[in-house]
Motif scaffolding. Structure first.
Motif, PDB file in Angstrom:
ATOM      1  N   ASP A   1       0.879  -1.165   0.000  1.00  0.00           N
ATOM      2  CA  ASP A   1       0.000   0.000   0.000  1.00  0.00           C
ATOM      3  C   ASP A   1       0.917   1.215   0.000  1.00  0.00           C
ATOM      4  OD1 ASP A   1      -1.640   2.147   0.579  1.00  0.00           O
ATOM      5  OD2 ASP A   1      -1.995   1.522   2.660  1.00  0.00           O
ATOM      6  N   LEU A   2       1.201   1.755  -1.183  1.00  0.00           N
ATOM      7  CA  LEU A   2       2.114   2.892  -1.301  1.00  0.00           C
ATOM      8  C   LEU A   2       1.367   4.193  -1.019  1.00  0.00           C
ATOM      9  CD1 LEU A   2       4.016   1.589  -4.422  1.00  0.00           C
ATOM     10  CD2 LEU A   2       4.908   1.741  -2.095  1.00  0.00           C
ATOM     11  N   THR A   3       2.027   5.085  -0.305  1.00  0.00           N
ATOM     12  CA  THR A   3       1.364   6.270   0.225  1.00  0.00           C
ATOM     13  C   THR A   3       2.207   7.515  -0.009  1.00  0.00           C
ATOM     14  OG1 THR A   3       0.411   4.911   2.004  1.00  0.00           O
ATOM     15  CG2 THR A   3       0.374   7.296   2.312  1.00  0.00           C
ATOM     16  N   LEU A   4       1.577   8.571  -0.502  1.00  0.00           N
ATOM     17  CA  LEU A   4       2.226   9.878  -0.556  1.00  0.00           C
ATOM     18  C   LEU A   4       2.046  10.513   0.826  1.00  0.00           C
ATOM     19  CD1 LEU A   4       1.010  11.137  -4.063  1.00  0.00           C
ATOM     20  CD2 LEU A   4       3.269  10.240  -3.453  1.00  0.00           C
ATOM     21  N   ARG A   5       3.050  10.318   1.695  1.00  0.00           N
ATOM     22  CA  ARG A   5       2.867  10.651   3.116  1.00  0.00           C
ATOM     23  C   ARG A   5       2.712  12.142   3.351  1.00  0.00           C
ATOM     24  NH1 ARG A   5       1.107   6.993   5.906  1.00  0.00           N
ATOM     25  NH2 ARG A   5       2.934   5.623   5.823  1.00  0.00           N
TER      26      ARG A   5
END
Length: 213
Positions: free
Chosen positions: A92-96
């Motif tokens: 689950d890749l996230t633009l933090r």
């Protein structure tokens, strides 16, 4: 089954803050009920070869987790183990930085969670049932170093509770995916990082993050 085509997938459900240590490392409280968000099917990508990710929107964080494939329309009266056909380890890749900005304003997370290639999956494995799956850890290696390790025994909300919750509020059926949450150890990716997804010490996915302008 090593891969799924877009027509095999209906909905992508994800679970936030489902491991206590991960919630703590981000300064978040553990929710009292499952925290569910979704990703568009356009976000799905096999974690193989080079995978392009947005590099101009701040930090891109990795979150490794067990992903379930629902094989039939969910029926709460039946054992869940009979309704899941496959599983894998995914990201689950996230633009933090984007997520933090949206959260501060009370806005939805879609921009931070639903971008293209943000729902990565390794090769699909036959689902052995919860007890057998929980007998082994899943892990993420970055450039040969272990970055995350987890076991579904440590989840706040178990598979059956997640499935029942999703079904009762949104519906759950054949072709749906459930990203079940990530353990502690998340962090930012650098362009050219090689990420290896493992279950029980065996590789199920290998890809290189390519951060693009």
């Amino acid at each position: 089954m090593t891969a799924l085509s877009p027509q095999d997938i209906r909905n992508i459900y994800c679970v936030g803050r489902n491991y206590r240590l991960h919630a703590a490392e981000l300064g978040n409280a553990v929710p009292e009920s499952p925290m569910i968000f979704t990703k568009p099917t356009h976000a799905l990508v096999p974690w193989q070869g080079e995978v392009g990710l947005p590099g101009s929107s701040g930090a891109v964080h990795y979150e490794a987790e067990i992903v379930l494939y629902v094989a039939e329309p969910f029926r709460p009266e039946r054992p869940l183990d009979e309704q899941i056909s496959h599983f894998t380890v995914g990201l689950d890749l996230t633009l933090r930085d984007v997520q933090d900005r949206l959260k501060a304003k009370g806005y939805p997370w879609l921009e931070a969670k639903g971008f293209r290639n943000s729902a990565a999956v390794g090769n699909w494995l036959p689902y052995p049932g919860l007890a057998e799956l929980a007998a082994k850890d899943f892990s993420l290696l970055i450039n040969g170093r272990e970055a995350q390790r987890g076991n579904v025994k440590d989840m706040v909300f178990g598979f059956a509770e997640l499935a029942a919750f999703i079904h009762s509020r949104y519906g759950l059926g054949a072709g749906d995916l459930i990203y079940t949450g990530t353990p502690a150890g998340v962090g930012a990716l650098r362009s050219s990082d090689e990420l290896v997804l493992q279950y029980g010490g065996q590789e199920v996915g290998r890809g290189t993050a390519v951060l693009r302008p």
